[in-house]
Each structure stands twice: as C-alpha cells, then as structure tokens.
Scaffold this motif. Structure first.
Motif, PDB file in Angstrom:
ATOM      1  N   VAL A   9       0.851  -1.187   0.000  1.00 57.60           N
ATOM      2  CA  VAL A   9       0.000   0.000   0.000  1.00 57.60           C
ATOM      3  C   VAL A   9       0.886   1.236   0.000  1.00 57.60           C
ATOM      4  O   VAL A   9       1.626   1.470   0.955  1.00 57.60           O
ATOM      5  CB  VAL A   9      -0.929   0.016   1.234  1.00 57.60           C
ATOM      6  N   PRO A  10       0.830   2.033  -1.079  1.00 62.84           N
ATOM      7  CA  PRO A  10       1.589   3.289  -1.101  1.00 62.84           C
ATOM      8  C   PRO A  10       1.102   4.234   0.000  1.00 62.84           C
ATOM      9  O   PRO A  10      -0.028   4.106   0.494  1.00 62.84           O
ATOM     10  CB  PRO A  10       1.282   3.856  -2.491  1.00 62.84           C
ATOM     11  N   THR A  11       1.924   5.180   0.367  1.00 67.19           N
ATOM     12  CA  THR A  11       1.604   6.077   1.476  1.00 67.19           C
ATOM     13  C   THR A  11       0.680   7.233   1.095  1.00 67.19           C
ATOM     14  O   THR A  11       0.167   7.915   1.973  1.00 67.19           O
ATOM     15  CB  THR A  11       2.895   6.661   2.083  1.00 67.19           C
ATOM     16  N   THR A  12       0.467   7.466  -0.206  1.00 65.08           N
ATOM     17  CA  THR A  12      -0.397   8.565  -0.637  1.00 65.08           C
ATOM     18  C   THR A  12      -1.471   8.059  -1.599  1.00 65.08           C
ATOM     19  O   THR A  12      -1.309   7.002  -2.215  1.00 65.08           O
ATOM     20  CB  THR A  12       0.408   9.664  -1.358  1.00 65.08           C
ATOM     21  N   LYS A  13      -2.538   8.849  -1.734  1.00 67.44           N
ATOM     22  CA  LYS A  13      -3.596   8.503  -2.692  1.00 67.44           C
ATOM     23  C   LYS A  13      -3.056   8.503  -4.115  1.00 67.44           C
ATOM     24  O   LYS A  13      -3.411   7.656  -4.916  1.00 67.44           O
ATOM     25  CB  LYS A  13      -4.756   9.500  -2.588  1.00 67.44           C
ATOM     26  N   GLU A  14      -2.206   9.472  -4.441  1.00 69.22           N
ATOM     27  CA  GLU A  14      -1.614   9.526  -5.781  1.00 69.22           C
ATOM     28  C   GLU A  14      -0.698   8.336  -6.022  1.00 69.22           C
ATOM     29  O   GLU A  14      -0.634   7.801  -7.125  1.00 69.22           O
ATOM     30  CB  GLU A  14      -0.864  10.845  -6.004  1.00 69.22           C
ATOM     31  N   ARG A  19       0.178   3.209  -8.768  1.00 69.42           N
ATOM     32  CA  ARG A  19       0.453   1.763  -8.690  1.00 69.42           C
ATOM     33  C   ARG A  19      -0.671   0.954  -9.335  1.00 69.42           C
ATOM     34  O   ARG A  19      -0.432  -0.042  -9.983  1.00 69.42           O
ATOM     35  CB  ARG A  19       0.618   1.346  -7.213  1.00 69.42           C
ATOM     36  N   THR A  20      -1.895   1.409  -9.178  1.00 67.43           N
ATOM     37  CA  THR A  20      -3.051   0.729  -9.747  1.00 67.43           C
ATOM     38  C   THR A  20      -3.123   0.938 -11.254  1.00 67.43           C
ATOM     39  O   THR A  20      -3.570   0.073 -11.990  1.00 67.43           O
ATOM     40  CB  THR A  20      -4.349   1.246  -9.082  1.00 67.43           C
ATOM     41  N   ARG A  21      -2.664   2.050 -11.730  1.00 62.97           N
ATOM     42  CA  ARG A  21      -2.840   2.497 -13.102  1.00 62.97           C
ATOM     43  C   ARG A  21      -2.068   1.698 -14.152  1.00 62.97           C
ATOM     44  O   ARG A  21      -2.560   1.452 -15.245  1.00 62.97           O
ATOM     45  CB  ARG A  21      -2.421   3.977 -13.179  1.00 62.97           C
ATOM     46  N   ARG A  22      -0.860   1.262 -13.860  1.00 60.81           N
ATOM     47  CA  ARG A  22      -0.019   0.808 -14.965  1.00 60.81           C
ATOM     48  C   ARG A  22       0.691  -0.526 -14.768  1.00 60.81           C
ATOM     49  O   ARG A  22       0.816  -1.021 -13.668  1.00 60.81           O
ATOM     50  CB  ARG A  22       1.008   1.865 -15.328  1.00 60.81           C
ATOM     51  N   ALA A  23       1.102  -1.035 -15.943  1.00 63.14           N
ATOM     52  CA  ALA A  23       1.957  -2.224 -16.075  1.00 63.14           C
ATOM     53  C   ALA A  23       1.234  -3.526 -15.753  1.00 63.14           C
ATOM     54  O   ALA A  23       1.747  -4.371 -15.039  1.00 63.14           O
ATOM     55  CB  ALA A  23       3.239  -2.088 -15.261  1.00 63.14           C
ATOM     56  N   TRP A  24       0.023  -3.697 -16.319  1.00 61.66           N
ATOM     57  CA  TRP A  24      -0.736  -4.913 -16.077  1.00 61.66           C
ATOM     58  C   TRP A  24      -0.799  -5.773 -17.322  1.00 61.66           C
ATOM     59  O   TRP A  24      -0.994  -5.278 -18.420  1.00 61.66           O
ATOM     60  CB  TRP A  24      -2.154  -4.571 -15.596  1.00 61.66           C
ATOM     61  N   LEU A  46      -9.212  -0.865  -1.392  1.00 62.44           N
ATOM     62  CA  LEU A  46      -8.583   0.391  -0.989  1.00 62.44           C
ATOM     63  C   LEU A  46      -9.185   1.594  -1.704  1.00 62.44           C
ATOM     64  O   LEU A  46      -9.348   2.650  -1.120  1.00 62.44           O
ATOM     65  CB  LEU A  46      -7.081   0.347  -1.290  1.00 62.44           C
ATOM     66  N   GLU A  47      -9.485   1.404  -2.999  1.00 56.58           N
ATOM     67  CA  GLU A  47      -9.968   2.535  -3.794  1.00 56.58           C
ATOM     68  C   GLU A  47     -10.760   2.028  -4.982  1.00 56.58           C
ATOM     69  O   GLU A  47     -10.579   0.893  -5.430  1.00 56.58           O
ATOM     70  CB  GLU A  47      -8.785   3.381  -4.269  1.00 56.58           C
ATOM     71  N   VAL A  48     -11.631   2.888  -5.481  1.00 57.12           N
ATOM     72  CA  VAL A  48     -12.452   2.586  -6.649  1.00 57.12           C
ATOM     73  C   VAL A  48     -12.238   3.704  -7.661  1.00 57.12           C
ATOM     74  O   VAL A  48     -12.285   4.889  -7.299  1.00 57.12           O
ATOM     75  CB  VAL A  48     -13.947   2.483  -6.270  1.00 57.12           C
TER      76      VAL A  48
END
Length: 97
Positions: A9-14, A19-24, A46-48
C-alpha cells in the motif's frame, strides 16, 4: 469490473493511483465494456476508480496502462473474497466477507 491486486500500500492517494494504473498483463479485448477498477490489498478494497481510457504501457512492453479517475463508492473499505491469484482480472460479481 477490473480487480487489481496490489502487493503493498503506497503512502499517498496519488501513489496508490499510480500503482493501480499501470503495467498490467491483460488482453485488451477483455477490457471492452469495463468501466471500473477496484484496487485491492489482501482482500480489502482500498480505492475505486472510473476507467477513462487504457492502452499500451509506455514503459513496460506487453502491458496495459489505465487512465483513471477516483470515484465515490460504498465498496471502499469492504473485504472481498477472490479465488484468483492473478493480480489483474475481470470480476462479474463480488463476494464480501
């Protein structure tokens, strides 16, 4: 809905969004009609995010990157059961603990 399992879990929302956005690794044809991404760590949502677009990742060849926007959702904070070890997958329904 696209389910993304993050391994830390990264320490910031950004940081979480990036981390969720890329390299899948996922076939782009499977993403047709998908409009939501949930970011999950050890079963907890964690987030939607709303998917604004996606395409080939500029850094990691053969991987997909999303363009995401954080949205309000009652899913945030819930614990789910997933039967896949794949870190990026499509889910039709969610089973909550």
């Amino acid at each position: 809905m696209v389910l993304i399992k993050v391994n830390e879990v990264p320490t910031t929302k950004e940081g979480l969004k990036e981390r969720t956005r890329r390299a899948w690794r996922i076939n782009p044809s499977r993403l047709y009609g998908q409009d939501t991404v949930i970011s999950v760590y050890r079963g907890q949502i964690l987030e939607v995010y709303k998917i604004l677009g996606y395409g080939a990742d500029a850094i990691s060849k053969g991987r997909i990157a999303f363009e995401l926007e954080e949205i309000e959702s009652d899913l945030r904070g819930k614990t789910i059961v997933t039967k896949t070890s794949n870190p990026c997958t499509i889910v039709e329904t969610l089973e909550f603990k």
